[in-house]
Design a protein around this motif. Structure first.
Motif, PDB file in Angstrom:
ATOM      1  N   ASP A  14     -30.609  79.932  -9.735  1.00  0.00           N
ATOM      2  CA  ASP A  14     -31.570  78.842  -9.558  1.00  0.00           C
ATOM      3  C   ASP A  14     -32.581  79.221  -8.481  1.00  0.00           C
ATOM      4  OD1 ASP A  14     -29.935  78.666  -7.334  1.00  0.00           O
ATOM      5  OD2 ASP A  14     -29.699  76.497  -7.436  1.00  0.00           O
ATOM      6  N   ASP A  15     -32.549  80.479  -8.061  1.00  0.00           N
ATOM      7  CA  ASP A  15     -33.444  80.986  -7.025  1.00  0.00           C
ATOM      8  C   ASP A  15     -34.496  81.899  -7.657  1.00  0.00           C
ATOM      9  OD1 ASP A  15     -34.470  81.542  -4.482  1.00  0.00           O
ATOM     10  OD2 ASP A  15     -33.187  83.297  -4.261  1.00  0.00           O
ATOM     11  N   GLY A  16     -35.745  81.563  -7.506  1.00  0.00           N
ATOM     12  CA  GLY A  16     -36.823  82.408  -8.008  1.00  0.00           C
ATOM     13  C   GLY A  16     -37.282  82.085  -9.414  1.00  0.00           C
ATOM     14  N   CYS A  17     -36.805  80.998  -9.991  1.00  0.00           N
ATOM     15  CA  CYS A  17     -37.185  80.646 -11.368  1.00  0.00           C
ATOM     16  C   CYS A  17     -38.614  80.121 -11.466  1.00  0.00           C
ATOM     17  CB  CYS A  17     -36.223  79.597 -11.927  1.00  0.00           C
ATOM     18  SG  CYS A  17     -34.521  80.154 -12.001  1.00  0.00           S
ATOM     19  N   GLU A  18     -39.099  79.547 -10.402  1.00  0.00           N
ATOM     20  CA  GLU A  18     -40.458  79.021 -10.323  1.00  0.00           C
ATOM     21  C   GLU A  18     -40.801  78.116 -11.505  1.00  0.00           C
ATOM     22  OE1 GLU A  18     -43.331  81.908  -9.127  1.00  0.00           O
ATOM     23  OE2 GLU A  18     -41.888  82.896  -7.800  1.00  0.00           O
ATOM     24  N   GLY A  19     -39.867  77.229 -11.854  1.00  0.00           N
ATOM     25  CA  GLY A  19     -40.108  76.233 -12.894  1.00  0.00           C
ATOM     26  C   GLY A  19     -39.776  76.684 -14.303  1.00  0.00           C
ATOM     27  N   ALA A  20     -39.599  77.981 -14.521  1.00  0.00           N
ATOM     28  CA  ALA A  20     -39.278  78.481 -15.860  1.00  0.00           C
ATOM     29  C   ALA A  20     -37.771  78.558 -16.016  1.00  0.00           C
ATOM     30  CB  ALA A  20     -39.881  79.863 -16.055  1.00  0.00           C
ATOM     31  N   GLY A  21     -37.266  78.126 -17.149  1.00  0.00           N
ATOM     32  CA  GLY A  21     -35.835  78.198 -17.394  1.00  0.00           C
ATOM     33  C   GLY A  21     -35.290  76.898 -17.938  1.00  0.00           C
ATOM     34  N   PHE A  22     -34.009  76.669 -17.712  1.00  0.00           N
ATOM     35  CA  PHE A  22     -33.308  75.498 -18.222  1.00  0.00           C
ATOM     36  C   PHE A  22     -33.106  74.500 -17.092  1.00  0.00           C
ATOM     37  CE2 PHE A  22     -29.294  73.238 -18.768  1.00  0.00           C
ATOM     38  CZ  PHE A  22     -29.506  72.632 -19.981  1.00  0.00           C
ATOM     39  N   ARG A  23     -33.506  73.252 -17.308  1.00  0.00           N
ATOM     40  CA  ARG A  23     -33.349  72.210 -16.300  1.00  0.00           C
ATOM     41  C   ARG A  23     -32.030  71.483 -16.547  1.00  0.00           C
ATOM     42  NH1 ARG A  23     -36.789  70.510 -12.839  1.00  0.00           N
ATOM     43  NH2 ARG A  23     -38.553  71.348 -13.977  1.00  0.00           N
ATOM     44  N   PHE A  52     -29.421  80.028 -21.903  1.00  0.00           N
ATOM     45  CA  PHE A  52     -29.391  81.423 -21.497  1.00  0.00           C
ATOM     46  C   PHE A  52     -28.964  82.323 -22.643  1.00  0.00           C
ATOM     47  CE2 PHE A  52     -28.222  78.789 -17.826  1.00  0.00           C
ATOM     48  CZ  PHE A  52     -29.402  78.914 -17.134  1.00  0.00           C
ATOM     49  N   ALA A  53     -28.428  81.717 -23.708  1.00  0.00           N
ATOM     50  CA  ALA A  53     -27.902  82.509 -24.816  1.00  0.00           C
ATOM     51  C   ALA A  53     -28.965  83.449 -25.373  1.00  0.00           C
ATOM     52  CB  ALA A  53     -27.360  81.597 -25.906  1.00  0.00           C
ATOM     53  N   CYS A  54     -30.157  82.951 -25.602  1.00  0.00           N
ATOM     54  CA  CYS A  54     -31.189  83.797 -26.194  1.00  0.00           C
ATOM     55  C   CYS A  54     -31.572  84.951 -25.281  1.00  0.00           C
ATOM     56  CB  CYS A  54     -32.422  82.963 -26.525  1.00  0.00           C
ATOM     57  SG  CYS A  54     -32.150  81.782 -27.852  1.00  0.00           S
ATOM     58  N   ARG A  55     -31.824  84.681 -24.032  1.00  0.00           N
ATOM     59  CA  ARG A  55     -32.255  85.737 -23.108  1.00  0.00           C
ATOM     60  C   ARG A  55     -31.144  86.746 -22.820  1.00  0.00           C
ATOM     61  NH1 ARG A  55     -37.691  85.448 -23.022  1.00  0.00           N
ATOM     62  NH2 ARG A  55     -38.350  83.340 -22.675  1.00  0.00           N
ATOM     63  N   THR A  82     -31.921  70.760 -11.331  1.00  0.00           N
ATOM     64  CA  THR A  82     -31.987  72.168 -10.937  1.00  0.00           C
ATOM     65  C   THR A  82     -32.452  73.004 -12.119  1.00  0.00           C
ATOM     66  OG1 THR A  82     -30.133  71.829  -9.433  1.00  0.00           O
ATOM     67  CG2 THR A  82     -30.670  74.103  -9.978  1.00  0.00           C
ATOM     68  N   VAL A  83     -33.375  73.937 -11.876  1.00  0.00           N
ATOM     69  CA  VAL A  83     -33.855  74.840 -12.917  1.00  0.00           C
ATOM     70  C   VAL A  83     -33.108  76.163 -12.778  1.00  0.00           C
ATOM     71  CG1 VAL A  83     -35.842  76.080 -13.843  1.00  0.00           C
ATOM     72  CG2 VAL A  83     -36.114  73.752 -12.993  1.00  0.00           C
ATOM     73  N   TRP A  84     -32.455  76.570 -13.856  1.00  0.00           N
ATOM     74  CA  TRP A  84     -31.694  77.819 -13.906  1.00  0.00           C
ATOM     75  C   TRP A  84     -32.401  78.799 -14.824  1.00  0.00           C
ATOM     76  CZ3 TRP A  84     -27.322  78.544 -11.021  1.00  0.00           C
ATOM     77  CH2 TRP A  84     -26.781  77.415 -10.416  1.00  0.00           C
ATOM     78  N   CYS A  85     -32.353  80.104 -14.483  1.00  0.00           N
ATOM     79  CA  CYS A  85     -32.993  81.113 -15.316  1.00  0.00           C
ATOM     80  C   CYS A  85     -32.215  82.428 -15.245  1.00  0.00           C
ATOM     81  CB  CYS A  85     -34.444  81.332 -14.893  1.00  0.00           C
ATOM     82  SG  CYS A  85     -34.634  81.866 -13.178  1.00  0.00           S
ATOM     83  N   LEU A  86     -32.553  83.347 -16.114  1.00  0.00           N
ATOM     84  CA  LEU A  86     -31.961  84.678 -16.142  1.00  0.00           C
ATOM     85  C   LEU A  86     -32.967  85.636 -15.518  1.00  0.00           C
ATOM     86  CD1 LEU A  86     -29.632  86.526 -17.198  1.00  0.00           C
ATOM     87  CD2 LEU A  86     -31.016  86.836 -19.266  1.00  0.00           C
ATOM     88  N   LEU A  87     -32.568  86.235 -14.408  1.00  0.00           N
ATOM     89  CA  LEU A  87     -33.449  87.170 -13.699  1.00  0.00           C
ATOM     90  C   LEU A  87     -32.723  88.474 -13.430  1.00  0.00           C
ATOM     91  CD1 LEU A  87     -35.145  84.896 -10.988  1.00  0.00           C
ATOM     92  CD2 LEU A  87     -36.140  85.727 -13.120  1.00  0.00           C
ATOM     93  N   GLN A  88     -33.495  89.546 -13.284  1.00  0.00           N
ATOM     94  CA  GLN A  88     -32.918  90.849 -12.946  1.00  0.00           C
ATOM     95  C   GLN A  88     -33.314  91.242 -11.540  1.00  0.00           C
ATOM     96  OE1 GLN A  88     -34.227  94.286 -15.225  1.00  0.00           O
ATOM     97  NE2 GLN A  88     -32.225  95.229 -15.003  1.00  0.00           N
ATOM     98  N   ASP A  89     -32.309  91.578 -10.743  1.00  0.00           N
ATOM     99  CA  ASP A  89     -32.515  92.084  -9.390  1.00  0.00           C
ATOM    100  C   ASP A  89     -32.617  93.603  -9.505  1.00  0.00           C
ATOM    101  OD1 ASP A  89     -32.343  92.983  -6.778  1.00  0.00           O
ATOM    102  OD2 ASP A  89     -30.617  91.755  -6.260  1.00  0.00           O
ATOM    103  N   PRO A  90     -33.731  94.208  -9.053  1.00  0.00           N
ATOM    104  CA  PRO A  90     -33.889  95.657  -9.198  1.00  0.00           C
ATOM    105  C   PRO A  90     -32.914  96.474  -8.332  1.00  0.00           C
ATOM    106  CG  PRO A  90     -35.713  94.725  -7.967  1.00  0.00           C
ATOM    107  CD  PRO A  90     -34.888  93.576  -8.451  1.00  0.00           C
ATOM    108  N   ALA A  91     -32.324  95.867  -7.326  1.00  0.00           N
ATOM    109  CA  ALA A  91     -31.360  96.563  -6.464  1.00  0.00           C
ATOM    110  C   ALA A  91     -30.146  95.651  -6.259  1.00  0.00           C
ATOM    111  CB  ALA A  91     -32.007  96.919  -5.132  1.00  0.00           C
TER     112      ALA A  91
END
Length: 126
Positions: free
Chosen positions: A50-59, A1-4, A64-73
């Motif tokens: 780990d919700d909504g990564c759809e396979g992209a991210g760090f396993r 996650f460091a890069c993102r 479990t696949v973890w990712c950095l996502l932004q919630d608009p609200a």
């Protein structure tokens, strides 16, 4: 996650600074990772999930696949105290910042300044 995570922080740095000199970037980075991550990532809806990564991210080791996502609200905008609560996923953002930008602030500022190539303040240079 460091890069993102750090990419998002540096995007904010570039947008906020009137004139991105080495000294101005070092001052911005000197704010520290805890304050910067809370203000510029958590309060803007960014989270490690780990919700909504759809396979992209760090396993992770358990698959479990973890990712950095932004919630608009994000809920944290309504309840800012949520950014203060401990959560391993939030801690991961702070740790990523500390191990990259925090540990290398002077080098990052010098590199960004050297790569500026005449780009005016608050404009993208890609």
């Amino acid at each position: 996650f460091a890069c993102r995570a750090c990419q998002q922080l540096l995007n904010t740095l570039w947008e906020e600074l009137v004139e991105p000199t080495v000294q101005a970037m070092e001052r911005w980075l000197a704010t520290g990772c805890v304050a910067s991550v809370r203000k510029h990532l958590m309060m803007q809806g960014w989270s490690v999930t780990d919700d909504g990564c759809e396979g992209a991210g760090f396993r992770s080791s358990d698959g479990t696949v973890w990712c950095l996502l932004q919630d608009p609200a994000p809920e944290v905008v309504i309840q800012p105290e949520l950014a203060e609560e401990y959560d391993p996923a939030k801690d991961a953002l702070i740790l990523a910042c500390e191990r990259t930008l925090g540990a290398n602030a002077a080098r990052v500022a010098a590199f960004l300044h050297a790569q500026r190539n005449g780009t005016r303040a608050r404009q993208r240079n890609e």
